[in-house]
Design a protein around this motif. Structure first.
Motif, short mmCIF file in Angstrom:
data_model
loop_
_atom_site.label_atom_id
_atom_site.label_comp_id
_atom_site.label_asym_id
_atom_site.label_seq_id
_atom_site.Cartn_x
_atom_site.Cartn_y
_atom_site.Cartn_z
N GLY A 417 0.56 -1.49 0.31
CA GLY A 417 0.12 0.08 -0.14
C GLY A 417 0.62 1.52 -0.05
N ASN A 418 0.07 2.82 0.07
CA ASN A 418 0.59 3.55 0.14
C ASN A 418 1.18 3.90 1.60
N ASP A 419 2.10 4.71 1.69
CA ASP A 419 2.15 5.25 3.00
C ASP A 419 1.35 5.53 3.99
N GLY A 420 0.86 5.05 4.95
CA GLY A 420 0.30 5.58 6.03
C GLY A 420 -1.54 4.49 5.54
N ASP A 421 -0.78 3.55 4.69
CA ASP A 421 -2.83 2.57 4.47
C ASP A 421 -2.27 1.53 5.22
N ASP A 422 -3.46 1.23 6.11
CA ASP A 422 -3.47 -0.26 6.77
C ASP A 422 -3.08 -0.92 6.30
N CYS A 423 -2.67 -1.88 7.12
CA CYS A 423 -1.58 -3.44 6.72
C CYS A 423 -2.51 -4.61 6.70
N GLU A 424 -2.82 -5.08 5.99
CA GLU A 424 -4.36 -6.47 5.75
C GLU A 424 -4.90 -6.71 7.27
N LEU A 425 -3.10 -7.58 7.32
CA LEU A 425 -2.93 -8.42 8.84
C LEU A 425 -3.10 -7.89 9.78
N ASP A 426 -2.89 -7.14 10.00
CA ASP A 426 -2.63 -6.14 11.56
C ASP A 426 -3.31 -4.62 11.78
N GLU A 427 -4.05 -4.63 11.79
CA GLU A 427 -5.07 -3.67 12.19
C GLU A 427 -4.48 -2.04 12.72
N ASN A 428 -3.55 -2.39 13.62
CA ASN A 428 -2.70 -1.86 13.92
C ASN A 428 -1.62 -1.12 13.56
N ALA A 429 -1.04 -2.07 12.46
CA ALA A 429 0.17 -1.57 11.61
C ALA A 429 -0.21 -0.63 10.42
N GLU A 430 0.59 0.57 10.20
CA GLU A 430 0.62 0.68 8.65
C GLU A 430 1.89 0.10 7.24
N CYS A 431 1.50 0.89 6.48
CA CYS A 431 2.03 0.62 5.71
C CYS A 431 3.17 2.17 4.97
N MET A 432 4.57 2.13 5.03
CA MET A 432 5.14 3.21 5.47
C MET A 432 6.79 1.92 4.54
N ASN A 433 6.76 3.00 3.17
CA ASN A 433 8.57 1.94 2.52
C ASN A 433 7.87 0.88 2.57
N ASN A 434 6.66 0.59 2.23
CA ASN A 434 6.56 -0.75 1.66
C ASN A 434 6.89 -1.85 2.93
N ILE A 435 6.88 -1.32 3.93
CA ILE A 435 7.10 -1.95 5.47
C ILE A 435 6.38 -1.93 6.51
N CYS A 436 5.30 -2.94 7.11
CA CYS A 436 4.65 -2.61 8.20
C CYS A 436 5.41 -2.59 9.61
N VAL A 437 4.97 -0.52 10.06
CA VAL A 437 4.60 -0.97 10.96
C VAL A 437 4.08 -0.56 12.03
#
Length: 459
Positions: A417-437
């Motif tokens: 996803g784009n930076d700030g998008d939710d990661c699909e398998l963890d609602e408390n994580a977001e996509c930043m530079n293509n890594i879930c943080v």
């Protein structure tokens, strides 16, 4: 009565000895008793050093012709440069011992850095005056004897094999920034990188130089095996090729010196032949920085050399105590920088249960390691990998991140996803530079992002 008589006899003899036998001894000269120094130009602030048996100034006092209390007004009487010139000035260290205490990286010439690997240091000599210092600094495995070059006097020969790109000590000598030119045949020109004034390091005085002064210049290109490189305003001697035992070490000192010897000029070998720029042994441009293609290198005078703590293997510099690097343990000892590697004959190799991959030893049945299962079966020690043609690879839905298979769209895994998008398998994580943080209101716990309850309560 007898006791009193003996006392007066001893007293009279001692008093007479003090008055008639003791003579004043100046600072730096031989003595046996403190009173000799006190009667000399050192005065009440001097004493006889019991180790050196010479007069020195006592602690917290300094001076040349007399000992003066240590103060801002008298600061500078004890000059370190003069420690190496004569026995007398050697004593002016302003301490009870009259000598200079060594520190770990220091010798009589001052602090000596070791920026390069495979660097051969001088043998340590007296920190004070040594009239044969240049000969006494010869490193183990080398000797000074009659040169093979006609009419050249003494030369330096190696009795050990020298690897290519080995650095042989630092050329040491005296220098005076006030001198505009030095005519000595034992001198090197120093051109500071910061654009400061040019000066000369002169190794004429054997009491203030080292064994490098005895190395002669070659008379043919085939004989040349060393070059001088300038790094941080010091001249280092570099072996640009491997040198066999019982070979004389020869370095080109420049056209003026060759003319002085009456030598015919010759073309020098291409020191960088077959070496790629930016790699170990090749050329480089960013002085004092690491070379373009290898962070374990350092650029010195246009040469790409291995840093201290690494060794050259082909065209790369490998860290000691890791795969392919040098090690100091016994055969079978674990290498300090790779727990899956062991020391064998001085080189780190992978242990039997691991395989070399990208400079590391990877254990079998884990990501990147070997496996014995059929294609598609899980590897034994990593449930996120499967065996594919004998190698453990990440299963579908996971990707390698930092050498470990991580679940996609989960904490620390890859996301699309784009930076700030939710990661699909963890609602408390977001996509930043293509890594879930983890999001700002969450913290990582056991591989998942959990909302920070404590932070929420404070709000």
């Amino acid at each position: 009565m007898l006791v009193i008589t003996l006392f007066w006899i001893v007293f009279v003899r001692y008093y007479a000895l003090c008055e008639s036998s003791y003579k004043g001894v100046d600072i730096g000269n031989s003595c046996q008793y403190d009173v000799e120094c006190i009667l000399g130009n050192g005065g009440e602030y001097s004493k006889c050093n019991r180790d050196l048996m010479i007069c020195i100034c006592t602690i917290n006092h300094r001076g040349e012709d007399q000992c003066l209390p240590d103060s801002d007004e008298n600061y500078g009487f004890c000059r370190r440069r003069e420690l190496f010139e004569s026995l007398k000035t050697c004593t002016l260290e302003c301490s009870p011992k009259g000598t200079k205490i060594w520190t770990e990286n220091e010798d009589w010439n001052g602090e000596i850095m070791q920026p390069f690997s495979q660097m051969i240091h001088d043998k340590k000599t007296s920190v004070c005056y040594d009239p044969r210092r240049a000969l006494n600094t010869v490193s183990d495995g080398f000797e000074v004897k009659q040169s093979s070059i006609p009419d050249s006097g003494l030369g330096v020969f190696t009795n050990v094999y020298i690897e290519a790109y080995t650095v042989l000590s630092v050329f040491k000598g005296t220098f005076d920034p006030e001198v505009d030119d030095v005519s000595s045949i034992y001198s090197w020109t120093i051109r500071p990188q910061n654009g400061g004034d040019v000066y000369w390091t002169d190794g004429t005085n054997i009491a203030q130089s080292n064994w490098l002064r005895y190395m002669n210049t070659p008379i043919t290109a085939a004989m040349e095996n060393l070059i001088g490189i300038e790094f941080q305003e010091r001249i280092y001697y570099l072996a640009f090729r491997a040198i066999q035992p019982r070979t004389e070490l020869l370095i080109w000192y420049g056209g003026s010196y060759a003319q002085f010897l009456g030598l015919e000029p010759f073309d020098h070998p291409n020191y960088l032949i077959n070496r790629m720029p930016g790699y170990a042994g090749g050329s480089c441009e960013r002085e004092w920085k690491h070379c373009e293609n290898d962070k374990n290198t350092i650029c010195a005078d246009g040469f790409c050399l291995c840093r201290n703590g690494t060794r050259q293997r082909e065209m790369i510099c490998v860290q000691d105590e890791e795969l392919g690097g040098y090690c100091v343990g016994f055969n079978g000892d674990t290498c300090k920088q790779d727990k899956h590697a062991e020391c064998q004959r001085g080189i780190c190799v992978c242990k039997n249960y691991s395989v070399p991959t990208n400079g590391k030893c990877i254990p079998d049945e884990t990501f990147g390691g070997r496996c014995k299962e059929s294609n598609g079966q899980k590897c034994l020690f990593d449930n996120k990998t499967e065996c594919a043609n004998g190698v453990c690879k990440c299963i579908f839905g996971t990707s390698a991140v930092g050498g470990i298979c991580k679940t996609d769209e989960a904490y620390n895994g890859i996301c699309i996803g784009n930076d700030g998008d939710d990661c699909e398998l963890d609602e408390n994580a977001e996509c930043m530079n293509n890594i879930c943080v983890c999001k700002e209101n969450a913290v990582p716990i056991n591989g998942r992002c959990i909302k920070d309850v404590q932070q929420k309560t404070k709000v």
